[in-house]
Write an enzyme that holds these catalytic residues in place. Structure first.
Site, PDB file in Angstrom:
ATOM      1  N   CYS A  23     -55.334  34.603  -1.194  1.00  0.00           N
ATOM      2  CA  CYS A  23     -55.068  33.306  -1.057  1.00  0.00           C
ATOM      3  C   CYS A  23     -53.970  32.843  -0.027  1.00  0.00           C
ATOM      4  O   CYS A  23     -53.991  33.861   0.990  1.00  0.00           O
ATOM      5  CB  CYS A  23     -54.633  32.448  -2.284  1.00  0.00           C
ATOM      6  SG  CYS A  23     -53.032  33.039  -2.945  1.00  0.00           S
TER       7      CYS A  23
HETATM    8  C1  RB5 Z   1     -53.570  26.551  -1.062  1.00  0.00           C
HETATM    9  O1  RB5 Z   1     -53.061  25.866  -0.329  1.00  0.00           O
HETATM   10  C2  RB5 Z   1     -52.531  27.478  -1.239  1.00  0.00           C
HETATM   11  O2  RB5 Z   1     -51.791  27.067  -2.254  1.00  0.00           O
HETATM   12  C3  RB5 Z   1     -53.072  28.685  -2.220  1.00  0.00           C
HETATM   13  O3  RB5 Z   1     -54.028  29.438  -1.420  1.00  0.00           O
HETATM   14  C4  RB5 Z   1     -52.243  29.753  -2.486  1.00  0.00           C
HETATM   15  O4  RB5 Z   1     -51.547  30.245  -1.633  1.00  0.00           O
HETATM   16  C5  RB5 Z   1     -51.244  29.473  -3.935  1.00  0.00           C
HETATM   17  O5  RB5 Z   1     -50.397  30.275  -4.228  1.00  0.00           O
END
Ligand code: RB5
Length: 155
Positions: A69
């Site tokens: 993420c």
């Molecule tokens: C998305 O914007 C972001 O919050 C997600 O990808 C992640 O980093 C959350 O922990």
């Protein structure tokens, strides 16, 4: 033996998911699938993407998972909510090795906003080359982690 890997992540994680896919394609000792949300699943929260992919590992459809993420944190936190899953945030190769050897992590996580594609590939290479030995001194520690799942999971 061929190792089966599931990769994937949310939209913020896609730069690393794509880099990891490119790397895994170069290896003939692994097969992999990208379980990132399809266009039809674009409303899916990263917690639920993680649930799908972590359950595929838990159910034995894949040997290991690599989730991405923005930071690697959200998918790590989410994966660790699945009883029996040990997910480790790894942004360096030493941690990637120890995630397997010390923690028997079936999943590693990384953040596209934290590291670049070449480091991510090196992390994947080190993680996949590393194996847990239940007879090692880490064996009882992983048993103790798993005992927490038993203790706090609803019956
Ligand atoms: C998305 O914007 C972001 O919050 C997600 O990808 C992640 O980093 C959350 O922990």
């Amino acid at each position: 033996m061929t190792m089966k890997i599931i990769i994937g992540g949310d939209s913020a994680g896609q730069p690393l998911v794509k880099a990891i896919a490119d790397y895994l394609k170069t290896r003939d000792d692994v097969t992999f699938e990208d379980g990132s949300p399809t266009p039809e699943q674009s409303d899916e929260r990263y917690a639920n993407t993680t649930e799908r992919l972590a359950m595929a590992v838990k159910e034995g459809r894949f040997d290991r998972g690599i989730l991405c993420c923005g930071t690697g944190l959200g998918v790590s936190i989410s994966a660790n909510k699945i009883p029996g899953i040990r997910a480790a945030l790894t942004h360096d190769t030493y941690s990637a090795e120890r995630a397997a050897k010390s923690n028997n992590a079936q999943i590693i996580t990384m953040g596209s906003r934290v590291i670049g594609p070449e480091l991510a590939k090196a992390i994947v290479e080190k993680y996949l080359a590393s194996e847990f030995d239940p007879q090692s001194s880490s064996g009882p520690n992983v048993e103790a982690i798993d005992a927490l799942d038993q203790k706090y999971s609803p019956a």
